[in-house]
Write a protein that holds these residues in place. Structure first.
Motif, mmCIF file in Angstrom:
data_model
loop_
_atom_site.group_PDB
_atom_site.id
_atom_site.type_symbol
_atom_site.label_atom_id
_atom_site.label_comp_id
_atom_site.label_asym_id
_atom_site.label_seq_id
_atom_site.Cartn_x
_atom_site.Cartn_y
_atom_site.Cartn_z
ATOM 1 N N PRO A 101 -0.301 41.480 64.464
ATOM 2 C CA PRO A 101 -0.966 40.462 65.201
ATOM 3 C C PRO A 101 0.193 39.378 65.206
ATOM 4 N N MET A 102 0.118 38.560 66.254
ATOM 5 C CA MET A 102 1.100 37.743 66.373
ATOM 6 C C MET A 102 0.914 36.117 65.686
ATOM 7 N N ALA A 103 -0.305 35.931 65.042
ATOM 8 C CA ALA A 103 -0.590 34.753 64.517
ATOM 9 C C ALA A 103 0.195 34.725 63.127
ATOM 10 N N GLY A 104 1.144 33.866 62.964
ATOM 11 C CA GLY A 104 1.954 33.630 61.676
ATOM 12 C C GLY A 104 3.188 34.456 61.695
ATOM 13 N N VAL A 105 3.555 35.128 62.919
ATOM 14 C CA VAL A 105 4.823 35.691 62.846
ATOM 15 C C VAL A 105 5.904 34.625 63.251
ATOM 16 N N ARG A 106 6.978 34.641 62.703
ATOM 17 C CA ARG A 106 8.013 33.733 62.864
ATOM 18 C C ARG A 106 9.298 34.460 63.855
ATOM 19 N N GLU A 107 9.705 33.506 64.716
ATOM 20 C CA GLU A 107 10.757 33.863 65.699
ATOM 21 C C GLU A 107 11.880 34.716 64.826
ATOM 22 N N SER A 108 12.046 34.136 63.714
ATOM 23 C CA SER A 108 13.261 34.786 63.043
ATOM 24 C C SER A 108 13.202 36.438 62.756
ATOM 25 N N GLU A 109 11.548 36.539 62.210
ATOM 26 C CA GLU A 109 11.211 38.015 61.941
ATOM 27 C C GLU A 109 11.351 38.881 63.223
ATOM 28 N N LEU A 110 10.771 38.362 64.278
ATOM 29 C CA LEU A 110 11.099 39.232 65.459
ATOM 30 C C LEU A 110 12.481 39.622 66.014
ATOM 31 N N VAL A 111 13.251 38.548 65.649
ATOM 32 C CA VAL A 111 14.707 38.903 66.025
ATOM 33 C C VAL A 111 15.289 39.870 65.385
ATOM 34 N N GLU A 112 15.234 39.616 64.048
ATOM 35 C CA GLU A 112 15.374 40.631 62.992
ATOM 36 C C GLU A 112 14.834 42.088 63.147
ATOM 37 N N ARG A 113 13.494 42.268 63.950
ATOM 38 C CA ARG A 113 13.152 43.740 64.151
ATOM 39 C C ARG A 113 13.785 44.135 65.394
ATOM 40 N N MET A 114 14.165 43.146 66.404
ATOM 41 C CA MET A 114 14.652 43.572 67.651
ATOM 42 C C MET A 114 15.944 43.836 67.513
ATOM 43 N N VAL A 115 16.747 43.025 66.942
ATOM 44 C CA VAL A 115 18.397 43.334 67.027
ATOM 45 C C VAL A 115 18.827 44.028 65.707
ATOM 46 N N GLY A 116 18.274 43.681 64.610
ATOM 47 C CA GLY A 116 18.678 44.417 63.183
ATOM 48 C C GLY A 116 19.782 43.557 62.771
ATOM 49 N N ARG A 117 20.195 42.242 63.239
ATOM 50 C CA ARG A 117 21.167 41.612 62.613
ATOM 51 C C ARG A 117 20.835 39.983 63.045
ATOM 52 N N ALA A 118 21.553 39.384 62.220
ATOM 53 C CA ALA A 118 21.575 37.887 62.154
ATOM 54 C C ALA A 118 22.072 37.378 63.607
ATOM 55 N N VAL A 119 21.355 36.363 64.297
ATOM 56 C CA VAL A 119 21.857 36.014 65.602
ATOM 57 C C VAL A 119 22.125 34.352 65.424
ATOM 58 N N HIS A 120 23.246 33.928 65.679
ATOM 59 C CA HIS A 120 23.485 32.745 65.553
ATOM 60 C C HIS A 120 22.947 31.749 66.391
ATOM 61 N N GLU A 121 22.310 30.519 65.820
ATOM 62 C CA GLU A 121 21.693 29.650 66.512
ATOM 63 C C GLU A 121 22.667 28.556 66.858
ATOM 64 N N HIS A 122 22.582 27.997 67.928
ATOM 65 C CA HIS A 122 23.336 26.718 68.641
ATOM 66 C C HIS A 122 22.660 25.372 68.492
ATOM 67 N N PRO B 20 21.872 31.919 84.074
ATOM 68 C CA PRO B 20 22.687 33.255 83.619
ATOM 69 C C PRO B 20 21.980 34.231 82.426
ATOM 70 N N THR B 21 20.954 33.628 81.869
ATOM 71 C CA THR B 21 20.395 34.512 80.717
ATOM 72 C C THR B 21 18.950 34.880 81.289
ATOM 73 N N ARG B 22 18.691 35.098 82.432
ATOM 74 C CA ARG B 22 17.467 35.482 83.204
ATOM 75 C C ARG B 22 17.167 36.871 82.633
ATOM 76 N N GLY B 23 16.052 37.459 82.065
ATOM 77 C CA GLY B 23 15.884 38.672 81.687
ATOM 78 C C GLY B 23 16.914 39.458 80.506
ATOM 79 N N VAL B 24 17.503 38.249 79.999
ATOM 80 C CA VAL B 24 18.351 38.842 78.904
ATOM 81 C C VAL B 24 17.706 38.658 77.536
ATOM 82 N N ASP B 25 17.824 39.418 76.502
ATOM 83 C CA ASP B 25 17.058 39.631 75.365
ATOM 84 C C ASP B 25 18.028 38.560 74.330
ATOM 85 N N VAL B 26 17.094 38.329 73.426
ATOM 86 C CA VAL B 26 17.826 37.351 72.206
ATOM 87 C C VAL B 26 19.320 37.696 71.851
#
Length: 519
Positions: A227-248, A431-437
């Motif tokens: 369920p989407m309720a309560g899911v954090r963006e950081s959790e989704l990013v981790e499941r998608m890419v399996g690595r830490a993503v630098h935030e700006h 430049p990032t149209r259609g590009v994943d996180v």
């Protein structure tokens, strides 16, 4: 495996093999009135799965059911006849036909074999009104619309009364906040009618607003459904890419250097009106505004893709060749002078689709990969291989045809071309149209590298969060004019939107400069 209410659409062990396996054992169910967010990195299999559901691709294995009955569409038309429709990321409009003809192409009102234009335009207006676009003239050819407006026409075409399952593939990539709000209102209306919706997007904040459930694909496998309720963006990013993503988001303003490019009084008809702008070494400047505000048109003037009818452009680095008479006659002049453009429409303007990654990535600088008129194939291949690795382009090799890549990886190839040339000024249109996180973070890292090396970048984006994260200054366009420039630390989403809607006094108050449009 996801198990919601009574299933409207069921996928069981869906797999697809090409030269390699791109989908492997995907099982999902979708209930009436449910919005399922489908996300993952580029190349994870989202588009392939969507195309299987809408009849464009046949699965290698597995089965589907629609309302409890076997569902195996043999074509898109077959799927649509059963109420399954898809709004694709790459637009499928016929540019030579009118808006009305595109909207009702499969059901044109006729009498005795003659097209009833009045009835056609009336029905088209009603269809456009559903998404708040009733201001568009249905008699206009689609080619006369901006790409954001074309996206809205594509969405309107698929909001039919007989729709049971609607797949939306990156539907808001080119939409303004107002257009996105209209779309979300329509999604709520469809949900209340029991329409099941698959919403494919990399914009995680949108998924949290609109989705009931989220499914994550990685390397062709379903790795998470919840369920989407309560899911954090950081959790989704981790499941998608399996690595830490630098935030700006919280980074300080870059230290800008000498002025590299200036434009004064630049204009073309009514679409760009008397723009003054400066770009400095070591900075990223953003351009915000509503669709039709003149953002893309300004970029095209700075690149020579369109010819200005007034004003002038000057380049200021040592040895730079400013345009004769202050205006470019062609993009080739701008490229030779050291300016590059990442175009908003990669398919028709940015890439040679049947050609390889290698050819597309080195196309802007053939002199660097040839000698005496002869192509140095091994050298060219080495450059392309390095760019593929740097940008993490998902491909079998640098010889793979660009047409076979996912949309996000195609965009990376466009980006690679200008990284290879090392332009002093890089213009970026969505430049990032259609590009994943994950891939977006890679592109941002390259922009940081280029800024640190003393390049200047001008970025047009419909995503205000992206502009606020990446840019040192943000200019806002309204009705063809650059009405305000905000410094990092002096903007907010509200002040940027206010300026985009023409509320320039609020914008000027937030941008403490001697002139609201100068750097």
């Amino acid at each position: 495996m996801h198990a919601p209410r009574t299933a409207l659409l069921s996928l069981d062990d869906i797999g697809k093999d090409y030269a390699a396996t791109v989908l492997d054992g995907v099982s999902l169910t979708l209930a009436p009135g449910e919005v399922l967010a489908l996300t993952g990195e580029n190349g994870a299999g989202k588009s392939t799965l969507s195309k299987i559901v809408c009849g464009l691709v046949s699965p290698t294995r597995g089965r589907m059911q629609l309302a409890g009955q076997p569902f195996a569409p043999t074509s898109r038309r077959d799927a649509e006849a059963q109420g399954v429709r898809m709004v694709m990321q790459e637009l499928g409009l016929v540019p030579t036909l009118t808006v009305a003809e595109n909207l009702l192409l499969d059901r044109l009102p006729q009498r005795l074999g003659w097209l009833r234009r009045g009835a056609l335009h009336e029905a088209a207006r009603a269809q456009l009104a559903k998404i708040g676009m009733d201001g568009i003239d249905p008699a206009l050819p689609v080619s006369a619309l901006g790409i954001g407006q074309q996206q809205m026409v594509e969405i309107a075409r698929n909001l039919q009364d007989d729709t049971r399952v609607l797949i939306l593939d990156e539907p808001t990539a080119m939409l303004t906040p107002r257009e996105t709000a209209h779309l979300f209102a329509q999604i709520e209306r469809l949900k209340s009618r029991g329409v099941a919706i698959v919403y494919v997007s990399h914009r995680l904040e949108e998924l949290q607003r609109i989705a009931d459930t989220v499914a994550v694909l990685r390397d062709g496998r379903l790795v998470d459904v919840r369920p989407m309720a309560g899911v954090r963006e950081s959790e989704l990013v981790e499941r998608m890419v399996g690595r830490a993503v630098h935030e700006h988001e919280g980074r300080p303003r870059r230290t800008s250097g000498a002025r590299l490019l200036s434009a004064r009084g630049l204009g073309r008809g009514q679409v760009v009106q008397d723009v003054d702008i400066d770009l400095h070494a070591g900075e990223v400047m953003g351009i915000a505004g509503l669709v039709g505000a003149g953002r893309t048109e300004l970029i095209r003037l700075l690149f020579g893709a369109d010819r200005a009818d007034r004003g002038r452009i000057d380049l200021h680095w040592p040895g730079a060749a400013s345009p004769p008479g202050g205006r470019w006659r062609s993009p080739m002049q701008a490229i030779r002078a050291g300016i590059g453009l990442v175009t908003e429409d990669r398919k028709s303007q940015g890439l040679l689709m049947p050609q390889s990654i290698r050819i597309n990535a080195t196309l802007s600088d053939l002199g660097a990969v040839s000698r005496g008129g002869w192509l140095r194939f091994a050298h060219e291949r080495g450059i392309a291989r390095r760019l593929v690795q740097t940008l993490r382009i998902r491909s079998r090799s640098e010889e793979q045809a660009v047409s076979t890549l996912s949309g996000g990886n195609q965009q990376k190839v466009v980006f690679a071309r200008w990284l290879h040339r090392e332009c002093k000024v890089l213009l970026l249109d969505e430049p990032t149209r259609g590009v994943d996180v994950g891939a977006r973070a890679d592109l941002y890292a390259e922009l940081d590298r280029m800024a640190a090396a003393g390049h200047a970048m001008l970025m047009v984006s419909s995503d205000l969060r992206e502009l606020m994260a990446m840019c040192d200054r943000i200019g806002v366009m309204h009705a063809g004019r650059l009405v305000a420039v905000f410094e990092r630390g002096a903007w907010s989403e509200q002040s940027l939107l206010a300026a985009a809607f023409g509320n320039t006094p609020a914008a000027e108050a937030a941008a403490p400069t001697s002139s609201p449009v100068s750097a």
